[in-house]
Design a protein around this motif. Structure first.
Motif: not given
Ligand code: 5AD
Ligand code: FES
Length: 348
Positions: A161-165, A234-236
């Motif tokens: 479960l990524r905390h994301e930030t 991150f990738i849009p």
């Molecule tokens: N770019 C990169 N990673 C992403 N995730 C979700 N959307 C994006 C994105 N646009 C990642 C999140 C999530 C995981 C399953 O994928 O960190 O927890």
């Protein structure tokens, strides 16, 4: 202190002050990254040798009740063609994976509440019954304590479960009002307390992210001591409000992988698909920076393109067998080999 001294301090103390993290993250040079990489790889080699663990991901549903601003399968994305796999289809993916040498299956989905906890437990039990020597990892998002507990008791070994930030203000810029930072953190605490090998993680270069936010991530990770950390750029995605945002930096992601390895010598750290998407040798570079895991896709080819969290995701047209052969030769090229094993977190 110079950045090199900060990296040495991290190696010795396994932690830094927030201001030190900020300095390191915002001012590292190519030489600093090279220094961190050498140290990180030495630590990874001591713990894992020249081996890389593989985890097969089965993306079994792209329905999601959530609306994370960055994510391509967010509920508001009306262009996303939704699918669900049945229990039998999920089991077939695992059977095929086992034949290909996978001993960890990662069941991942959007937050799709049409699968009841009982149904999920039944799927976990069936996989464990058929493949008792394999590990099951779940990546299903936020749930209540009792649900996590039931899944653990059904035999699931690990949970991602990524905390994301780790910064609340930043979290609120990436998520709608109804998604609560505190809830996410509570879920992670619960998972660990229940006994899962637990993974957290974040995106690098997500919109609004500052060096201070990444410093908070590193502080959180050093406190939480996860067994796994999943981190990619991150990738849009074209159908999200962040469509026009810039992708994260490959260099910064690699540097952070090295710092994570230095801080958590035994953690399972993947070279992510997102890293492989942004750079043709991204996963190889991730391993060379200190990662010890790769997570190829085991989903049926027919649905792969539909599980698009971001644009241009790699491997969506390939059969699982092709991916494993491709990865094998990619790793061989850099002097590594796939290790056939569950690859559990080893307690010191
Ligand atoms: N770019 C990169 N990673 C992403 N995730 C979700 N959307 C994006 C994105 N646009 C990642 C999140 C999530 C995981 C399953 O994928 O960190 O927890
Ligand atoms: Fe999937 Fe290379 S790993 S094609």
């Amino acid at each position: 202190m110079t950045n090199k001294e900060l990296i040495e301090k991290l190696n010795k103390d396994k932690s830094l002050e927030k201001s030190q993290w900020v300095k390191l993250i915002s001012s590292f040079s190519e030489n600093d990254a090279l220094f961190a990489k050498k140290l990180a790889r030495k630590i990874a080699d001591e713990n894992f040798g020249k081996s890389v663990y593989i985890r097969g991901i089965v993306e079994f549903s792209n329905y999601c009740k959530n609306d994370c601003t960055y994510c391509g399968i967010r509920r508001s994305n009306k262009n996303c063609e939704r699918y669900r796999l049945t229990k039998e289809e999920i089991l077939e993916c695992c059977d095929e994976g086992r034949k290909l040498g996978f001993m960890t299956f990662v069941l991942q989905s959007g937050e799709d509440k049409t699968y009841s906890t009982a149904a999920l437990c039944d799927i976990v039990k069936s996989i464990k019954k058929k493949h008792p020597d394999c590990a099951v990892t779940l990546s299903l998002g936020e749930m209540e304590y009792a649900d996590y507990k039931a899944l653990f008791e059904a035999g699931a070994d690990r949970y991602l479960l990524r905390h994301e930030t780790a910064s609340k203000a930043h979290y609120e810029k990436l998520h709608p009002e109804e998604m609560k930072f505190e809830k996410r953190m509570e879920c992670l605490e619960n998972l660990k307390q229940i006994g899962f090998q637990t993974g957290c993680g974040m995106m690098v270069g997500s919109p609004f992210q500052r060096a201070e936010d990444l410093a908070e991530d590193m502080l959180f990770i050093s406190r939480f001591k996860p067994h796994m950390v999943g981190m990619g750029p991150f990738i849009p995605h074209k159908d999200t409000p962040f469509a026009a945002e810039k992708a994260g930096s490959v260099e910064l992601t690699l540097f952070l992988i090295s710092l994570l390895r230095i801080m958590l010598p035994k953690a399972n750290i993947p070279a992510t698909t997102a890293l492989g998407t942004l750079h043709p040798l991204g996963r190889e570079l991730g391993v060379q920076a200190g990662a010890n895991v790769v997570m190829p896709n085991l989903s049926p080819t027919a649905v792969r393109k539909k599980y698009a969290l971001y644009d241009n995701k790699i491997c969506t047209g390939d059969e699982s067998a092709q991916c494993i052969n491709c990865l094998q030769s990619r790793l061989k090229n850099i002097g590594y080999e796939i290790k056939i094993s569950r690859g559990d977190y080893e307690n010191v």
